[in-house]
Design a protein around this motif. Structure first.
Motif, PDB file in Angstrom:
ATOM      1  N   LEU A  56       7.646  -5.576   2.063  1.00 50.80           N
ATOM      2  CA  LEU A  56       8.098  -4.639   1.026  1.00 50.80           C
ATOM      3  C   LEU A  56       7.561  -5.039  -0.340  1.00 50.80           C
ATOM      4  O   LEU A  56       7.122  -4.192  -1.131  1.00 50.80           O
ATOM      5  CB  LEU A  56       9.628  -4.583   0.998  1.00 50.80           C
ATOM      6  N   ASN A  57       7.571  -6.336  -0.620  1.00 48.45           N
ATOM      7  CA  ASN A  57       7.079  -6.799  -1.923  1.00 48.45           C
ATOM      8  C   ASN A  57       5.566  -6.681  -2.053  1.00 48.45           C
ATOM      9  O   ASN A  57       5.029  -6.835  -3.158  1.00 48.45           O
ATOM     10  CB  ASN A  57       7.518  -8.246  -2.161  1.00 48.45           C
ATOM     11  N   ASP A  58       4.898  -6.402  -0.958  1.00 49.20           N
ATOM     12  CA  ASP A  58       3.448  -6.202  -0.978  1.00 49.20           C
ATOM     13  C   ASP A  58       3.076  -4.735  -1.178  1.00 49.20           C
ATOM     14  O   ASP A  58       1.897  -4.389  -1.203  1.00 49.20           O
ATOM     15  CB  ASP A  58       2.849  -6.715   0.337  1.00 49.20           C
ATOM     16  N   ILE A  59       4.081  -3.867  -1.304  1.00 49.96           N
ATOM     17  CA  ILE A  59       3.826  -2.433  -1.513  1.00 49.96           C
ATOM     18  C   ILE A  59       3.975  -2.113  -2.997  1.00 49.96           C
ATOM     19  O   ILE A  59       4.971  -2.487  -3.625  1.00 49.96           O
ATOM     20  CB  ILE A  59       4.810  -1.581  -0.680  1.00 49.96           C
ATOM     21  N   ARG A  60       3.017  -1.423  -3.560  1.00 51.77           N
ATOM     22  CA  ARG A  60       3.008  -1.113  -4.989  1.00 51.77           C
ATOM     23  C   ARG A  60       4.262  -0.318  -5.374  1.00 51.77           C
ATOM     24  O   ARG A  60       4.606   0.680  -4.750  1.00 51.77           O
ATOM     25  CB  ARG A  60       1.764  -0.321  -5.359  1.00 51.77           C
ATOM     26  N   GLY A  61       4.964  -0.803  -6.378  1.00 46.42           N
ATOM     27  CA  GLY A  61       6.128  -0.088  -6.882  1.00 46.42           C
ATOM     28  C   GLY A  61       7.440  -0.469  -6.222  1.00 46.42           C
ATOM     29  O   GLY A  61       8.485   0.107  -6.545  1.00 46.42           O
ATOM     30  N   LEU A 108       6.221  -0.825   7.969  1.00 48.81           N
ATOM     31  CA  LEU A 108       5.729  -1.252   6.653  1.00 48.81           C
ATOM     32  C   LEU A 108       4.331  -0.709   6.378  1.00 48.81           C
ATOM     33  O   LEU A 108       4.019  -0.284   5.264  1.00 48.81           O
ATOM     34  CB  LEU A 108       5.727  -2.785   6.573  1.00 48.81           C
ATOM     35  N   GLN A 109       3.489  -0.719   7.404  1.00 51.63           N
ATOM     36  CA  GLN A 109       2.129  -0.188   7.241  1.00 51.63           C
ATOM     37  C   GLN A 109       2.160   1.297   6.898  1.00 51.63           C
ATOM     38  O   GLN A 109       1.431   1.760   6.003  1.00 51.63           O
ATOM     39  CB  GLN A 109       1.335  -0.426   8.526  1.00 51.63           C
ATOM     40  N   LEU A 110       3.011   2.055   7.591  1.00 48.59           N
ATOM     41  CA  LEU A 110       3.103   3.484   7.329  1.00 48.59           C
ATOM     42  C   LEU A 110       3.646   3.750   5.920  1.00 48.59           C
ATOM     43  O   LEU A 110       3.183   4.673   5.227  1.00 48.59           O
ATOM     44  CB  LEU A 110       4.030   4.140   8.373  1.00 48.59           C
ATOM     45  N   ILE A 111       4.633   2.958   5.499  1.00 51.56           N
ATOM     46  CA  ILE A 111       5.199   3.134   4.155  1.00 51.56           C
ATOM     47  C   ILE A 111       4.144   2.819   3.101  1.00 51.56           C
ATOM     48  O   ILE A 111       3.987   3.541   2.100  1.00 51.56           O
ATOM     49  CB  ILE A 111       6.429   2.240   3.975  1.00 51.56           C
ATOM     50  N   LYS A 112       3.419   1.718   3.310  1.00 55.06           N
ATOM     51  CA  LYS A 112       2.385   1.321   2.346  1.00 55.06           C
ATOM     52  C   LYS A 112       1.326   2.412   2.209  1.00 55.06           C
ATOM     53  O   LYS A 112       0.921   2.763   1.093  1.00 55.06           O
ATOM     54  CB  LYS A 112       1.747   0.004   2.799  1.00 55.06           C
ATOM     55  N   ALA A 133       1.719   5.610   2.789  1.00 55.65           N
ATOM     56  CA  ALA A 133       2.288   6.795   2.177  1.00 55.65           C
ATOM     57  C   ALA A 133       2.502   6.622   0.680  1.00 55.65           C
ATOM     58  O   ALA A 133       2.333   7.579  -0.099  1.00 55.65           O
ATOM     59  CB  ALA A 133       3.615   7.133   2.842  1.00 55.65           C
ATOM     60  N   ILE A 134       2.853   5.434   0.254  1.00 55.96           N
ATOM     61  CA  ILE A 134       3.161   5.195  -1.157  1.00 55.96           C
ATOM     62  C   ILE A 134       1.916   4.910  -1.975  1.00 55.96           C
ATOM     63  O   ILE A 134       1.813   5.310  -3.140  1.00 55.96           O
ATOM     64  CB  ILE A 134       4.189   4.047  -1.288  1.00 55.96           C
ATOM     65  N   GLU A 135       0.931   4.246  -1.363  1.00 52.81           N
ATOM     66  CA  GLU A 135      -0.253   3.825  -2.118  1.00 52.81           C
ATOM     67  C   GLU A 135      -1.446   4.756  -1.889  1.00 52.81           C
ATOM     68  O   GLU A 135      -2.571   4.398  -2.193  1.00 52.81           O
ATOM     69  CB  GLU A 135      -0.632   2.395  -1.735  1.00 52.81           C
ATOM     70  N   LYS A 136      -1.172   5.925  -1.347  1.00 52.84           N
ATOM     71  CA  LYS A 136      -2.271   6.849  -1.010  1.00 52.84           C
ATOM     72  C   LYS A 136      -3.085   7.219  -2.249  1.00 52.84           C
ATOM     73  O   LYS A 136      -2.597   7.204  -3.382  1.00 52.84           O
ATOM     74  CB  LYS A 136      -1.712   8.116  -0.380  1.00 52.84           C
TER      75      LYS A 136
END
Length: 395
Positions: free
Chosen positions: A305-310, A386-390, A392-395
């Motif tokens: 989670l902490n590796d995902i922007r925002g 986590l991969q799918l969230i990353k 979707a959020i960092e697209k």
């Protein structure tokens, strides 16, 4: 035909509403990874299941005492005496069909219409729901992210009025995974004693701890007689569907709670209580293995989670929840609330989580947005989710 007005005061657990939405998507052919439900994904240990089968075969299938069969109450009294370091007798234990009845009966036993009840926010939504249902006044006490989701006790003390009757605590916490510190508990104990208040201490996650040592407020000087301990078998022994919990309280209140139990369920399922005895007195290896696995998953999901922007996530100390701050992620995607982000992740990424508002309205002057992740799912699902969230959020 009309129904009682009080029904309009009952809330819901949003987790089950999201589960229904997930199931609908799955039935339509969508692949969804769910971090929504707070239920261990482990099977009930074999020795506990066998004890239940043995009890059925021994014909323990009839009514039992409303407060629970004596052997289980004695086992619980011994367990609480050892783990909380307080002397507990069997007559101070009331066995119930799950942990929720302890919340329901405690509030019914102690709170009159107009009485105020302080409860943690964010927190388990049933607290606020039942307070409203009995005509009490729910007073949310903020759990502060900067304090690792402890209370600001100066702020909490200012919430006390002559109408305050009860303080509800939950440690380790749902939804944050935080644990109240000894200092926080000592300050709350002082407030409770000074103002002659009851404390309902929800300790259902007391065995699922990764950092530090569990401390019950009941063990602090002057607190045993004014504390109701809520604990049970659902989380520790992966027995959510068995519906077996209990409250520990002073003997006078236990008599009142037993009468409530008599009026509602008569008694808790008898043969399941025999399984509870085995859970407490039998091998604990499965608990240790489950907690070790949860700790590994905790480290995995928090790092991801902490590796995902925002997204910024505190390291939870217990339970099996992560509660990341997603304020920046919402802004980056143009969302006004975490609820919008939750819906986006569900329908666009195929990942189910819960918004922070499923656990109470936003605290006053708090601009932050949160999501709750239950990591009671496989490591494989965590990594894929986590991969799918990353993406979707960092697209």
């Amino acid at each position: 035909m009309k129904t009682a007005h009080r029904l309009g005061k009952l809330g819901m657990e949003n987790a089950f509403e999201v589960l229904a939405e997930v199931n609908k998507l799955k039935s339509a052919g969508r692949d969804v990874i769910s971090f929504a439900i707070g239920e261990p994904d482990f099977e009930t240990p074999a020795n506990i299941k066998q004890a239940c089968i043995n009890a059925i075969n021994s014909n323990h299938t009839h009514y039992g005492p409303s407060n629970g069969i004596l052997p289980l109450r004695e086992a619980i009294a011994d367990y609480i005496s050892q783990t909380r370091r307080i002397p507990v007798k069997a007559n101070e234990v009331v066995v119930m069909p799950g942990g929720k009845p302890v919340i329901y009966y405690t509030i019914h036993a102690l709170v009159d219409p107009g009485d105020e009840v302080i409860y943690p926010n964010p927190g388990f939504p049933i607290y606020e729901s039942v307070i409203n249902f009995v005509g009490g006044v729910p007073i949310p006490a903020p759990l502060i992210e900067e304090k690792n989701f402890n209370f600001d006790t100066e702020q909490l003390e200012k919430l006390i009025t002559p109408k305050t009757k009860l303080i509800i605590l939950n440690s380790p916490q749902n939804p944050t995974g935080g644990m109240l510190t000894k200092q926080n508990l000592e300050e709350i104990a002082r407030i409770a004693i000074t103002n002659n208040l009851w404390v309902l201490s929800d300790e259902i996650y007391s065995r699922i701890i990764y950092d530090g040592e569990f401390l019950s407020i009941s063990s602090l000087p002057g607190m045993k007689d004014r504390t109701i301990i809520l604990d049970g078998f659902s989380k520790t022994y992966a027995m959510t569907g068995w519906r077996l919990g209990y409250g520990v309280m002073n003997e006078t209140l236990a008599e009142h709670m037993t009468r409530l139990e008599t009026n509602c369920e008569s008694c808790t399922n008898t043969f399941i209580q025999h399984a509870g005895i085995e859970a407490l007195q039998g091998p604990q290896d499965s608990v240790l293995e489950m907690v070790a696995e949860f700790k590994f998953r905790r480290n995995l999901i928090v790092a991801g989670l902490n590796d995902i922007r925002g997204i910024c996530c505190k390291m939870p100390s217990g339970a099996f929840y992560a509660y990341p701050n997603v304020t920046e992620a919402c802004k980056n995607l143009g969302f006004g609330t975490a609820k919008e982000l939750q819906q986006y992740l569900l329908h666009q990424a195929g990942v189910a989580v819960l918004p922070g508002t499923s656990f109470g309205a936003r605290n006053k002057n708090d601009p932050n947005e949160y999501l709750r992740f239950s990591y009671a799912t496989s490591q494989e699902n965590i990594l894929k989710g986590l991969q799918l969230i990353k993406q979707a959020i960092e697209k």
